[in-house]
Scaffold this active site. Structure first.
Site, PDB file in Angstrom:
ATOM      1  N   ARG A  61       0.817  -1.223   0.000  1.00 56.25           N
ATOM      2  CA  ARG A  61       0.000   0.000   0.000  1.00 56.25           C
ATOM      3  C   ARG A  61       0.846   1.266   0.000  1.00 56.25           C
ATOM      4  NH1 ARG A  61      -5.617  -0.415   1.580  1.00 56.25           N
ATOM      5  NH2 ARG A  61      -6.209  -2.563   1.261  1.00 56.25           N
ATOM      6  N   ARG A  65      -3.437   6.705   1.117  1.00 61.50           N
ATOM      7  CA  ARG A  65      -3.962   7.890   1.798  1.00 61.50           C
ATOM      8  C   ARG A  65      -3.004   8.581   2.759  1.00 61.50           C
ATOM      9  NH1 ARG A  65      -9.240   4.877   3.740  1.00 61.50           N
ATOM     10  NH2 ARG A  65      -7.629   3.283   3.700  1.00 61.50           N
ATOM     11  N   ARG A  74      -6.733  11.751  -5.729  1.00 61.72           N
ATOM     12  CA  ARG A  74      -8.029  11.079  -5.596  1.00 61.72           C
ATOM     13  C   ARG A  74      -9.170  12.102  -5.658  1.00 61.72           C
ATOM     14  NH1 ARG A  74      -9.442   8.380  -0.073  1.00 61.72           N
ATOM     15  NH2 ARG A  74      -9.571  10.612   0.282  1.00 61.72           N
ATOM     16  N   ASP A 111      -6.887  -2.390  -7.158  1.00 65.04           N
ATOM     17  CA  ASP A 111      -7.399  -3.037  -5.948  1.00 65.04           C
ATOM     18  C   ASP A 111      -7.660  -4.499  -6.250  1.00 65.04           C
ATOM     19  OD1 ASP A 111      -8.304  -2.141  -3.120  1.00 65.04           O
ATOM     20  OD2 ASP A 111      -9.743  -3.658  -3.754  1.00 65.04           O
ATOM     21  N   TYR A 192     -14.940 -11.421   0.332  1.00 71.61           N
ATOM     22  CA  TYR A 192     -15.665 -10.193  -0.019  1.00 71.61           C
ATOM     23  C   TYR A 192     -16.932 -10.489  -0.816  1.00 71.61           C
ATOM     24  CZ  TYR A 192     -11.848  -7.400   1.761  1.00 71.61           C
ATOM     25  OH  TYR A 192     -10.928  -6.815   2.589  1.00 71.61           O
TER      26      TYR A 192
HETATM   27  O1  CP3 Z   1       0.082  -1.390  -2.529  1.00 77.53           O
HETATM   28  C1  CP3 Z   1      -0.247  -0.462  -3.275  1.00 77.53           C
HETATM   29  O2  CP3 Z   1       0.213   0.705  -3.143  1.00 77.53           O
HETATM   30  C2  CP3 Z   1      -1.159  -0.744  -4.457  1.00 77.53           C
HETATM   31  C3  CP3 Z   1      -2.537  -0.501  -4.244  1.00 77.53           C
HETATM   32  C4  CP3 Z   1      -3.447  -1.442  -3.473  1.00 77.53           C
HETATM   33  C5  CP3 Z   1      -4.704  -1.007  -2.996  1.00 77.53           C
HETATM   34  N1  CP3 Z   1      -5.372  -2.079  -2.499  1.00 77.53           N
HETATM   35  C6  CP3 Z   1      -5.199   0.372  -3.079  1.00 77.53           C
HETATM   36  C7  CP3 Z   1      -6.291   0.791  -2.185  1.00 77.53           C
HETATM   37  C8  CP3 Z   1      -3.337  -2.811  -3.181  1.00 77.53           C
HETATM   38  C9  CP3 Z   1      -2.177  -3.761  -3.417  1.00 77.53           C
HETATM   39  C10 CP3 Z   1      -4.566  -3.194  -2.578  1.00 77.53           C
HETATM   40  C11 CP3 Z   1      -4.884  -4.574  -2.174  1.00 77.53           C
HETATM   41  C12 CP3 Z   1      -6.053  -4.837  -1.336  1.00 77.53           C
HETATM   42  N2  CP3 Z   1      -7.285  -4.258  -1.395  1.00 77.53           N
HETATM   43  C13 CP3 Z   1      -6.102  -5.849  -0.362  1.00 77.53           C
HETATM   44  C14 CP3 Z   1      -4.975  -6.809  -0.070  1.00 77.53           C
HETATM   45  C15 CP3 Z   1      -3.916  -6.194   0.738  1.00 77.53           C
HETATM   46  C16 CP3 Z   1      -4.262  -6.043   2.179  1.00 77.53           C
HETATM   47  O3  CP3 Z   1      -4.222  -4.903   2.667  1.00 77.53           O
HETATM   48  O4  CP3 Z   1      -4.560  -7.052   2.827  1.00 77.53           O
HETATM   49  C17 CP3 Z   1      -7.386  -5.836   0.219  1.00 77.53           C
HETATM   50  C18 CP3 Z   1      -7.876  -6.723   1.320  1.00 77.53           C
HETATM   51  C19 CP3 Z   1      -8.132  -4.823  -0.454  1.00 77.53           C
HETATM   52  C20 CP3 Z   1      -9.556  -4.469  -0.237  1.00 77.53           C
HETATM   53  C21 CP3 Z   1      -9.756  -3.059   0.121  1.00 77.53           C
HETATM   54  N3  CP3 Z   1      -9.529  -2.004  -0.726  1.00 77.53           N
HETATM   55  C22 CP3 Z   1     -10.229  -2.521   1.340  1.00 77.53           C
HETATM   56  C23 CP3 Z   1     -10.590  -3.354   2.542  1.00 77.53           C
HETATM   57  C24 CP3 Z   1     -10.275  -1.131   1.209  1.00 77.53           C
HETATM   58  C25 CP3 Z   1     -10.787  -0.103   2.179  1.00 77.53           C
HETATM   59  C26 CP3 Z   1     -10.079  -0.031   3.438  1.00 77.53           C
HETATM   60  C27 CP3 Z   1      -8.639   0.380   3.325  1.00 77.53           C
HETATM   61  O5  CP3 Z   1      -7.761  -0.348   3.815  1.00 77.53           O
HETATM   62  O6  CP3 Z   1      -8.375   1.454   2.779  1.00 77.53           O
HETATM   63  C28 CP3 Z   1      -9.773  -0.832  -0.085  1.00 77.53           C
HETATM   64  C29 CP3 Z   1      -9.612   0.524  -0.675  1.00 77.53           C
HETATM   65  C30 CP3 Z   1      -8.246   0.889  -1.113  1.00 77.53           C
HETATM   66  N4  CP3 Z   1      -7.460   0.137  -1.939  1.00 77.53           N
HETATM   67  C31 CP3 Z   1      -7.564   2.102  -0.808  1.00 77.53           C
HETATM   68  C32 CP3 Z   1      -6.337   2.055  -1.482  1.00 77.53           C
HETATM   69  C33 CP3 Z   1      -5.263   3.107  -1.513  1.00 77.53           C
HETATM   70  C34 CP3 Z   1      -8.094   3.250   0.036  1.00 77.53           C
HETATM   71  C35 CP3 Z   1      -9.305   3.839  -0.584  1.00 77.53           C
HETATM   72  C36 CP3 Z   1      -9.261   5.342  -0.725  1.00 77.53           C
HETATM   73  O7  CP3 Z   1      -8.280   5.906  -1.232  1.00 77.53           O
HETATM   74  O8  CP3 Z   1     -10.253   5.958  -0.344  1.00 77.53           O
END
Ligand code: CP3
Length: 399
Positions: A61, A65, A74, A111, A192
């Site tokens: 990640r 944010r 964003r 994502d 999910y």
């Molecule tokens: O690593 C990186 O920089 C690449 C981007 C990336 C995102 N999601 C961007 C994202 C990656 C590799 C993911 C994977 C992801 N997404 C996982 C597996 C990794 C982990 O953390 O276990 C999972 C479970 C998700 C599902 C997901 N996406 C959730 C639960 C959420 C919301 C809660 C949270 O943690 O933010 C997201 C949204 C998301 N995906 C955001 C980002 C930057 C935040 C949303 C926003 O910007 O408002």
């Protein structure tokens, strides 16, 4: 001796196709493979357990944010999905952490939930909340409708991969650092799809798993084939390594993990391209909470196993031997301490892995990372202390 047998590192010309890896006669059927032309290929080298000048580092990640420039982009996109579906903006946020920090890999901004969205489940992210699906998969009828989605629906992802590769390249086509593609694991996606969003107790997905294992196996089979096709299409678009996030594998009971998560991760790996255009594509598997099953995960045929912070890296290294490289595993909350304290914890983590070389002189691959994604509340300047200490201390370990 490694599964790839002894790797002979031939570092000749400085750029294009410079690093040839050839196999010894003990595995003559394996074609010789090469690493792609890169200014910094330390990450790929560590994944393949080749010699490195220092321990490469990237952060799960890393685009997100905690960075004010991410939040600004964003806002321009209007929403998270608006950002993820716009290849130029997705490229911009992928590049942002690389401008701030001396990271050794880029990761595609996207994502894991793009696949169930393309299956027609209707993904949305309400501001300040987690993901939500308009449709859920909890009964026979919903399972019967599932199919591997048309990759055209995910074209925005592959376009982002191509755009990012372009942005990483100099005018000779030599990349700054490698680009990692990724997907969720079949099990994690199923969580999910059944829950309809995040969950604290995984009650609905486990109810289906225990009551109707036949339906769960059908979901997982479709997911596995979708994940494999999705990752192979990312590889064809330019991803130079791929990672499977089994973020919720660790919530399963022993026995259930092997049957409902690991077996389908293996089904994905069995279908993945190992090479593209003559270059090796490392495969990484990260099961959060999977330390107790490390031995079995190391046997899936992946190149790298990601570990969360509960595991000691030295013990993990002794267990996996020469089967895989390791990635991890600093607790992301360490980044809330002061920079000097962060540096101490990074040194502890590097030292827990131990000397870069094994007793026989071969290299044991270590890619430094967090044990899970970076928190959105992380002070951005604290990340500098982490990255710089990984590089400086791991160089000392090689001196
Ligand atoms: O690593 C990186 O920089 C690449 C981007 C990336 C995102 N999601 C961007 C994202 C990656 C590799 C993911 C994977 C992801 N997404 C996982 C597996 C990794 C982990 O953390 O276990 C999972 C479970 C998700 C599902 C997901 N996406 C959730 C639960 C959420 C919301 C809660 C949270 O943690 O933010 C997201 C949204 C998301 N995906 C955001 C980002 C930057 C935040 C949303 C926003 O910007 O408002």
């Amino acid at each position: 001796m490694s599964r790839l047998t002894r790797l002979i590192d031939r570092r000749s010309a400085p750029q294009r196709g410079a690093y040839n890896i050839e196999m010894t006669a003990s595995k003559p059927q394996t074609p010789s493979v090469a690493l792609p032309p890169l200014h910094n290929d330390q990450f790929l080298r560590a994944c393949l357990r080749l010699p490195t000048d220092y321990t490469p580092v990237w952060l799960m990640r890393q685009a997100g944010r905690y960075l004010p420039e991410y939040r600004a982009t964003r806002d321009v996109a209007g929403s998270f999905m608006g950002l993820a579906t716009n290849p130029e903006l997705a490229c911009e946020v992928t590049m942002q952490p690389l401008r701030r920090y001396d990271l050794d890999a880029a990761i595609l901004f996207s994502d894991i939930l793009t696949i169930p969205d393309a299956m027609g489940l209707g993904l949305s992210f309400a501001a300040g909340e987690g993901p939500k699906f308009a449709k859920v998969v909890r009964d026979e009828a919903a399972v019967a409708e599932l199919a591997v989605p048309d990759m055209d629906k995910l074209r925005y992802v592959f376009d982002a991969v191509r755009t990012i590769r372009q942005a990483l390249s100099d005018d000779q086509g030599v990349g700054k650092v490698p680009l990692i593609g990724f997907s969720g694991s079949p099990w994690t996606l199923a969580c999910y799809m059944v829950e309809g969003g995040g969950s604290d107790d995984y009650r609905l997905v486990k109810t289906l798993m225990y009551q109707r294992p036949d339906l769960m196996h059908k979901i997982l089979a479709v997911n596995a084939d979708a994940v494999a096709l999705y990752l192979n299409t990312q590889i064809e678009a330019g991803a130079q390594a791929v990672m499977v996030f089994d973020s919720w594998g660790g919530v399963l009971a022993d026995g259930a993990f092997q049957e409902f998560s690991l077996a389908y991760t293996r089904r994905v790996l069995a279908q993945l391209k190992r090479e593209h255009e003559g270059y090796r594509i490392p495969h990484i598997v990260f099961t959060k909470g999977g330390g107790l099953w490390l031995d079995q995960i190391a046997d899936t045929g992946c190149d790298v196993v990601g570990l969360d912070w509960t595991m000691n890296l030295g013990q993990a290294r002794a267990m996996v031997g020469d089967r895989v490289a390791l990635q991890g595993n600093l607790d992301p909350n360490v980044l809330f301490a002061q920079p000097e304290q962060i540096a101490q914890q990074v040194i502890r983590t590097l030292d827990s892995f131990g000397a870069p070389r094994n007793a026989d002189g071969s290299y044991a691959g270590h890619v430094f990372n967090l044990g899970h994604g970076i928190s959105q509340f992380t002070p951005p300047e604290h990340v500098t202390a982490l990255v710089d200490t990984v590089h400086s201390h791991s160089r000392k370990l090689r001196a």
